[in-house]
Design a protein around this motif. Structure first.
Motif, mmCIF file in Angstrom:
data_model
loop_
_atom_site.group_PDB
_atom_site.id
_atom_site.type_symbol
_atom_site.label_atom_id
_atom_site.label_comp_id
_atom_site.label_asym_id
_atom_site.label_seq_id
_atom_site.Cartn_x
_atom_site.Cartn_y
_atom_site.Cartn_z
ATOM 1 N N TYR A 46 78.888 -49.930 -15.711
ATOM 2 C CA TYR A 46 78.963 -51.125 -14.878
ATOM 3 C C TYR A 46 80.187 -51.964 -15.230
ATOM 4 O O TYR A 46 80.907 -52.443 -14.354
ATOM 5 N N ALA A 47 80.424 -52.157 -16.529
ATOM 6 C CA ALA A 47 81.496 -53.049 -16.963
ATOM 7 C C ALA A 47 82.872 -52.417 -16.806
ATOM 8 O O ALA A 47 83.819 -53.067 -16.355
ATOM 9 N N VAL A 48 82.992 -51.149 -17.202
ATOM 10 C CA VAL A 48 84.304 -50.521 -17.274
ATOM 11 C C VAL A 48 84.618 -49.693 -16.027
ATOM 12 O O VAL A 48 85.758 -49.666 -15.565
ATOM 13 N N PHE B 203 79.499 -54.241 -7.028
ATOM 14 C CA PHE B 203 80.631 -53.535 -7.614
ATOM 15 C C PHE B 203 81.960 -53.991 -7.015
ATOM 16 O O PHE B 203 83.007 -53.477 -7.385
ATOM 17 N N VAL B 204 81.900 -54.942 -6.090
ATOM 18 C CA VAL B 204 83.099 -55.442 -5.434
ATOM 19 C C VAL B 204 83.438 -56.856 -5.894
ATOM 20 O O VAL B 204 84.579 -57.144 -6.289
ATOM 21 N N TYR B 205 82.466 -57.727 -5.855
ATOM 22 C CA TYR B 205 82.695 -59.140 -6.168
ATOM 23 C C TYR B 205 83.207 -59.362 -7.599
ATOM 24 O O TYR B 205 84.280 -59.949 -7.798
ATOM 25 N N PRO B 206 82.486 -58.926 -8.641
ATOM 26 C CA PRO B 206 82.940 -59.227 -10.009
ATOM 27 C C PRO B 206 84.339 -58.703 -10.340
ATOM 28 O O PRO B 206 85.131 -59.454 -10.942
ATOM 29 N N PRO B 207 84.724 -57.468 -9.979
ATOM 30 C CA PRO B 207 86.088 -57.043 -10.288
ATOM 31 C C PRO B 207 87.153 -57.908 -9.624
ATOM 32 O O PRO B 207 88.270 -58.023 -10.140
ATOM 33 N N GLU B 208 86.826 -58.509 -8.480
ATOM 34 C CA GLU B 208 87.790 -59.370 -7.805
ATOM 35 C C GLU B 208 87.777 -60.792 -8.351
ATOM 36 O O GLU B 208 88.777 -61.511 -8.242
ATOM 37 N N GLY C 52 80.950 -57.081 -17.525
ATOM 38 C CA GLY C 52 79.902 -56.768 -18.498
ATOM 39 C C GLY C 52 78.904 -57.902 -18.645
ATOM 40 O O GLY C 52 77.690 -57.667 -18.691
ATOM 41 N N PHE C 53 79.402 -59.138 -18.683
ATOM 42 C CA PHE C 53 78.497 -60.287 -18.742
ATOM 43 C C PHE C 53 77.636 -60.351 -17.491
ATOM 44 O O PHE C 53 76.423 -60.576 -17.570
ATOM 45 N N SER C 54 78.247 -60.147 -16.330
ATOM 46 C CA SER C 54 77.505 -60.231 -15.070
ATOM 47 C C SER C 54 76.419 -59.168 -15.002
ATOM 48 O O SER C 54 75.280 -59.445 -14.605
#
Length: 441
Positions: A138-140, A367-372, A384-386
């Motif tokens: 999830y994080a990486v 999988f879209v929002y946090p990386p952006e 990773g926190f999310s």
């Protein structure tokens, strides 16, 4: 009001006029990155999905109570919580590639260990460690794919995580439904096959140029871009010389709201989803639907269709609008099912099928929002926190669901779960940023 997030200009070239690598046409490195990352997502879905059918067989041998079934099912989710917190930050500190590769070796070893489980606590321990490895994915995984993606189609590509995850989850459900043996260890250990395949794929994936540039390793970053994209392409601007990789960076005055929101919307989406889908068998029994493979296959087909629909909506809609719309849809479904328990069977089945469609569609945005939202120097830490924050609800509700169904019934349990989309909707209206088309930095 919604909190804006600063983003770099949507330029397609660097200061010297070179086109940026995320504006490049489709190349072999994009395909390698997609296969290596999405293979891990499919593996995650399979591991989390196969435990339900396996427990249905193992409950007599292991003398499982409702609470012990919940503990086994939730153990992997607890592992995701720990893994996301720890390994996301390690990937920001020491590189995506080493963390991303070695966790597949862990997947393979732990999958084999499931063949030799003898009691409940051994199974809980192994599933907990598998959860640690899933936390890395999830994080990486989403960080790696985002940093290798093309900007124009980034949302749809990252949404592919959910398609891959759903394929793995559905494969586990179908295999479990048609498995006629009594060796539940075989079901659990079957994850060794996709784990080994994905491990081999990742041997061909280099470190991301954006992470190398963020660490001041410009020559190495340039060499990877030259080899896989071409010397005519530049690396997007990444200036983190004055910034660290400590998790404390996530909670500064100008970042704490975006960090909290990134975890909170995910928290509200996955709590009901994991609980209902992990214990699909008893849920279907309460609806009078279990035992007919045609129904099982139809419901899984609905899930796949929902995932594909979600990817299309991610491509067409704004990020914020997608989250608002889906929270409203889930809230309506839960309240209708909960408040009208004696509705005609066709109506109940239709509403439950609607959730089977909407639930997987929702997962695309995770999988879209946090990386952006997060910048390169803290992207894996933030994701990773999310992911870890979201697993508080996923593990908690999954652990409690067998008891809640037993004590209160299906309808009352759904009314309780309606609190999740209500909280998520409020948080989205107050804090959700808009990141569609954002230039990663």
């Amino acid at each position: 009001m919604a909190m804006p997030i600063a983003s770099s200009p949507l330029g397609t070239t660097d200061t010297s006029g070179q086109p940026l690598m995320d504006e490049a046409p489709l190349m072999s490195i994009h395909i390698i990155a997609a296969l290596a990352c999405l293979g891990g997502a499919a593996l995650d879905g399979y591991i989390l999905g196969i435990v339900g059918p396996a427990l249905a067989i193992a409950k007599h041998e292991l003398v499982l109570t409702a609470m012990s079934q919940g503990l086994i099912a939730a153990s992997a989710l607890i592992g995701v919580f720990i893994g996301g917190l720890i390994f996301g930050n390690l990937a920001d500190r020491y590189g995506r590639r080493p963390v991303f590769s070695w966790n597949l070796a862990a997947f393979t070893i732990l999958s084999v260990c499931q063949f030799f489980v003898q009691d409940i606590w051994q199974l809980v321990a192994i599933r907990l460690l598998l959860g640690l490895a899933i936390g890395v994915e999830y994080a990486v995984g989403s960080s790696v794919l985002a940093e290798f993606s093309r900007r124009k189609n980034r949302g749809a590509l990252l949404g592919g995580f959910t398609i891959a995850w759903q394929i793995g989850f559905t494969a586990a459900f179908v295999i479990g439904a048609f498995y006629e043996g009594h060796n539940w260890r075989m079901l659990l250990g079957s994850s060794v096959i996709p784990a080994a395949i994905t491990y081999v794929l990742r041997l061909f994936l280099p470190e991301t140029p954006m992470w190398l540039k963020a660490k001041g390793r410009d020559a190495e970053a340039r060499a990877i871009v030259d080899r896989h994209f071409g010397p005519e392409y530049a690396i997007p601007g990444v200036d983190v010389s004055s910034k660290g990789t400590s998790p404390r960076e996530l909670f500064k005055r100008d970042t704490w709201r975006q960090t909290l929101y990134s975890g909170l919307f995910w928290f509200c989406q996955v709590g009901p989803f994991f609980a209902i889908f992990t214990f699909m068998v008893p849920v279907l029994e309460m609806l009078g639907l279990h035992g007919d493979h045609r129904v099982d296959l139809s419901l899984n087909a609905i899930q796949i269709a929902g995932v594909i629909f979600g990817v299309l909506m991610i491509h067409w809609m704004s990020r914020r609008g997608f989250v608002v719309w889906t929270f409203v849809a889930v809230l309506v479904i839960f309240l209708v099912l909960g408040l009208f328990p004696h509705a005609p069977t066709w109506f109940v089945v239709g509403m439950f099928a609607a959730y089977m469609f909407i639930g997987p569609a929702i997962n695309n945005i995770q999988f879209v929002y946090p990386p952006e939202i997060f910048d390169t120097h803290l992207r894996a830490t933030g994701i990773g926190f999310s992911a870890a924050f979201s697993r508080i609800s996923a593990a908690g509700v999954t652990y409690l669901l067998p008891y809640l169904l037993q004590a209160f019934g299906f309808s009352a349990t759904l009314i309780m779960m309606a609190g999740f989309p209500i909280l998520g909707l409020i948080a989205t209206l107050l804090w959700a940023p808009e990141t569609k088309g954002k230039q990663l930095r």
